[in-house]
Design a protein around this motif. Structure first.
Motif, PDB file in Angstrom:
ATOM      1  N   ALA A  44      -4.765 -23.042  67.964  1.00  0.00           N
ATOM      2  CA  ALA A  44      -4.259 -24.406  67.863  1.00  0.00           C
ATOM      3  C   ALA A  44      -2.777 -24.356  67.543  1.00  0.00           C
ATOM      4  N   PRO A  45      -2.046 -25.377  67.920  1.00  0.00           N
ATOM      5  CA  PRO A  45      -0.611 -25.351  67.661  1.00  0.00           C
ATOM      6  C   PRO A  45      -0.298 -25.318  66.171  1.00  0.00           C
ATOM      7  N   VAL A  46       0.792 -24.662  65.859  1.00  0.00           N
ATOM      8  CA  VAL A  46       1.321 -24.679  64.497  1.00  0.00           C
ATOM      9  C   VAL A  46       2.578 -25.522  64.559  1.00  0.00           C
ATOM     10  N   ASN A  47       2.681 -26.497  63.691  1.00  0.00           N
ATOM     11  CA  ASN A  47       3.829 -27.387  63.732  1.00  0.00           C
ATOM     12  C   ASN A  47       5.108 -26.652  63.354  1.00  0.00           C
ATOM     13  N   ALA A  48       6.147 -26.829  64.149  1.00  0.00           N
ATOM     14  CA  ALA A  48       7.446 -26.263  63.810  1.00  0.00           C
ATOM     15  C   ALA A  48       7.885 -26.838  62.474  1.00  0.00           C
ATOM     16  N   GLY A  49       8.357 -25.973  61.607  1.00  0.00           N
ATOM     17  CA  GLY A  49       8.810 -26.423  60.296  1.00  0.00           C
ATOM     18  C   GLY A  49       7.737 -26.371  59.231  1.00  0.00           C
ATOM     19  N   GLN A  50       6.495 -26.060  59.637  1.00  0.00           N
ATOM     20  CA  GLN A  50       5.416 -25.964  58.646  1.00  0.00           C
ATOM     21  C   GLN A  50       5.685 -24.806  57.694  1.00  0.00           C
ATOM     22  N   MET A  51       5.659 -25.072  56.406  1.00  0.00           N
ATOM     23  CA  MET A  51       5.807 -24.015  55.412  1.00  0.00           C
ATOM     24  C   MET A  51       4.510 -23.224  55.345  1.00  0.00           C
ATOM     25  N   MET A  52       4.629 -21.899  55.292  1.00  0.00           N
ATOM     26  CA  MET A  52       3.445 -21.053  55.221  1.00  0.00           C
ATOM     27  C   MET A  52       3.682 -19.927  54.227  1.00  0.00           C
ATOM     28  N   VAL A  53       2.602 -19.369  53.716  1.00  0.00           N
ATOM     29  CA  VAL A  53       2.678 -18.195  52.850  1.00  0.00           C
ATOM     30  C   VAL A  53       1.577 -17.228  53.255  1.00  0.00           C
ATOM     31  N   ALA A  54       1.755 -15.966  52.890  1.00  0.00           N
ATOM     32  CA  ALA A  54       0.742 -14.951  53.141  1.00  0.00           C
ATOM     33  C   ALA A  54      -0.418 -15.135  52.167  1.00  0.00           C
ATOM     34  N   LYS A  55      -1.639 -14.944  52.670  1.00  0.00           N
ATOM     35  CA  LYS A  55      -2.817 -15.069  51.818  1.00  0.00           C
ATOM     36  C   LYS A  55      -2.939 -13.891  50.865  1.00  0.00           C
ATOM     37  N   ILE A  56      -2.418 -12.740  51.254  1.00  0.00           N
ATOM     38  CA  ILE A  56      -2.510 -11.521  50.460  1.00  0.00           C
ATOM     39  C   ILE A  56      -1.154 -10.836  50.446  1.00  0.00           C
ATOM     40  N   SER A  57      -0.997  -9.872  49.564  1.00  0.00           N
ATOM     41  CA  SER A  57       0.263  -9.124  49.510  1.00  0.00           C
ATOM     42  C   SER A  57       0.299  -8.062  50.602  1.00  0.00           C
ATOM     43  N   ASN A  58       1.497  -7.605  50.901  1.00  0.00           N
ATOM     44  CA  ASN A  58       1.725  -6.518  51.861  1.00  0.00           C
ATOM     45  C   ASN A  58       1.325  -6.865  53.286  1.00  0.00           C
ATOM     46  N   VAL A  59       1.416  -8.142  53.631  1.00  0.00           N
ATOM     47  CA  VAL A  59       1.216  -8.562  55.020  1.00  0.00           C
ATOM     48  C   VAL A  59       2.462  -8.174  55.805  1.00  0.00           C
ATOM     49  N   LYS A  60       2.266  -7.619  56.983  1.00  0.00           N
ATOM     50  CA  LYS A  60       3.406  -7.170  57.779  1.00  0.00           C
ATOM     51  C   LYS A  60       3.843  -8.230  58.784  1.00  0.00           C
ATOM     52  N   ALA A  61       5.162  -8.322  58.937  1.00  0.00           N
ATOM     53  CA  ALA A  61       5.749  -9.165  59.982  1.00  0.00           C
ATOM     54  C   ALA A  61       6.301  -8.225  61.044  1.00  0.00           C
ATOM     55  N   TYR A  62       6.019  -8.555  62.305  1.00  0.00           N
ATOM     56  CA  TYR A  62       6.371  -7.672  63.416  1.00  0.00           C
ATOM     57  C   TYR A  62       7.466  -8.278  64.287  1.00  0.00           C
ATOM     58  N   ALA A  63       8.152  -7.399  65.022  1.00  0.00           N
ATOM     59  CA  ALA A  63       9.248  -7.833  65.892  1.00  0.00           C
ATOM     60  C   ALA A  63       8.730  -8.620  67.099  1.00  0.00           C
ATOM     61  N   SER A  64       7.488  -8.366  67.495  1.00  0.00           N
ATOM     62  CA  SER A  64       6.866  -9.106  68.590  1.00  0.00           C
ATOM     63  C   SER A  64       5.392  -9.307  68.235  1.00  0.00           C
ATOM     64  N   PRO A  65       4.676 -10.172  68.961  1.00  0.00           N
ATOM     65  CA  PRO A  65       3.301 -10.500  68.566  1.00  0.00           C
ATOM     66  C   PRO A  65       2.288  -9.407  68.891  1.00  0.00           C
ATOM     67  N   SER A  66       2.432  -8.263  68.225  1.00  0.00           N
ATOM     68  CA  SER A  66       1.525  -7.140  68.419  1.00  0.00           C
ATOM     69  C   SER A  66       1.571  -6.240  67.195  1.00  0.00           C
ATOM     70  N   ARG A  67       0.425  -5.703  66.804  1.00  0.00           N
ATOM     71  CA  ARG A  67       0.412  -4.793  65.663  1.00  0.00           C
ATOM     72  C   ARG A  67       1.017  -3.438  66.021  1.00  0.00           C
ATOM     73  N   ASP A  68       1.299  -3.237  67.296  1.00  0.00           N
ATOM     74  CA  ASP A  68       1.983  -2.009  67.714  1.00  0.00           C
ATOM     75  C   ASP A  68       3.502  -2.158  67.661  1.00  0.00           C
ATOM     76  N   ALA A  69       3.968  -3.358  67.404  1.00  0.00           N
ATOM     77  CA  ALA A  69       5.404  -3.624  67.404  1.00  0.00           C
ATOM     78  C   ALA A  69       6.048  -3.097  66.122  1.00  0.00           C
ATOM     79  N   LYS A  70       7.376  -3.044  66.143  1.00  0.00           N
ATOM     80  CA  LYS A  70       8.141  -2.618  64.970  1.00  0.00           C
ATOM     81  C   LYS A  70       7.925  -3.608  63.822  1.00  0.00           C
ATOM     82  N   VAL A  71       7.722  -3.067  62.628  1.00  0.00           N
ATOM     83  CA  VAL A  71       7.563  -3.912  61.442  1.00  0.00           C
ATOM     84  C   VAL A  71       8.952  -4.316  60.948  1.00  0.00           C
ATOM     85  N   VAL A  72       9.178  -5.610  60.856  1.00  0.00           N
ATOM     86  CA  VAL A  72      10.488  -6.092  60.411  1.00  0.00           C
ATOM     87  C   VAL A  72      10.502  -6.461  58.933  1.00  0.00           C
ATOM     88  N   ALA A  73       9.319  -6.668  58.358  1.00  0.00           N
ATOM     89  CA  ALA A  73       9.256  -7.015  56.935  1.00  0.00           C
ATOM     90  C   ALA A  73       7.832  -6.836  56.438  1.00  0.00           C
TER      91      ALA A  73
END
Length: 86
Positions: free
Chosen positions: A17-46
């Motif tokens: 489902a769409p996510v509204n632009a500007g929606q504030m979000m937080v991680a449900k757990i610690s150490n969630v990875k953010a990737y450079a592209s939408p894939s778990r094989d992508a470079k971790v940016v944070a």
């Protein structure tokens, strides 16, 4: 009102489902990875803490949500994020 969003939330999360632009979000757990592209094989940016505030860009792809944060932009698995009410 936005009641219909809550009613459909459980069913539509996996469907992308769409996510509204500007929606504030937080991680449900610690150490969630953010990737450079939408894939778990992508470079971790944070690696996120639960206290990190994220802003959805409105882009959703392959179960990932694009987010902007204070010091990075990246893609995070949607199932690991939750919206923050205002």
């Amino acid at each position: 009102g936005f009641a219909w969003i809550d009613a459909n939330a459980a069913a539509s999360t996996q469907a992308g489902a769409p996510v509204n632009a500007g929606q504030m979000m937080v991680a449900k757990i610690s150490n969630v990875k953010a990737y450079a592209s939408p894939s778990r094989d992508a470079k971790v940016v944070a690696t996120l803490n639960r206290s990190d505030e994220l802003v959805a860009t409105g882009e959703v792809k392959d179960g990932f949500v694009k987010v902007d944060a204070a010091n990075f932009s990246g893609w995070v698995q949607r199932t690991l994020l939750m919206p923050v009410g205002r």
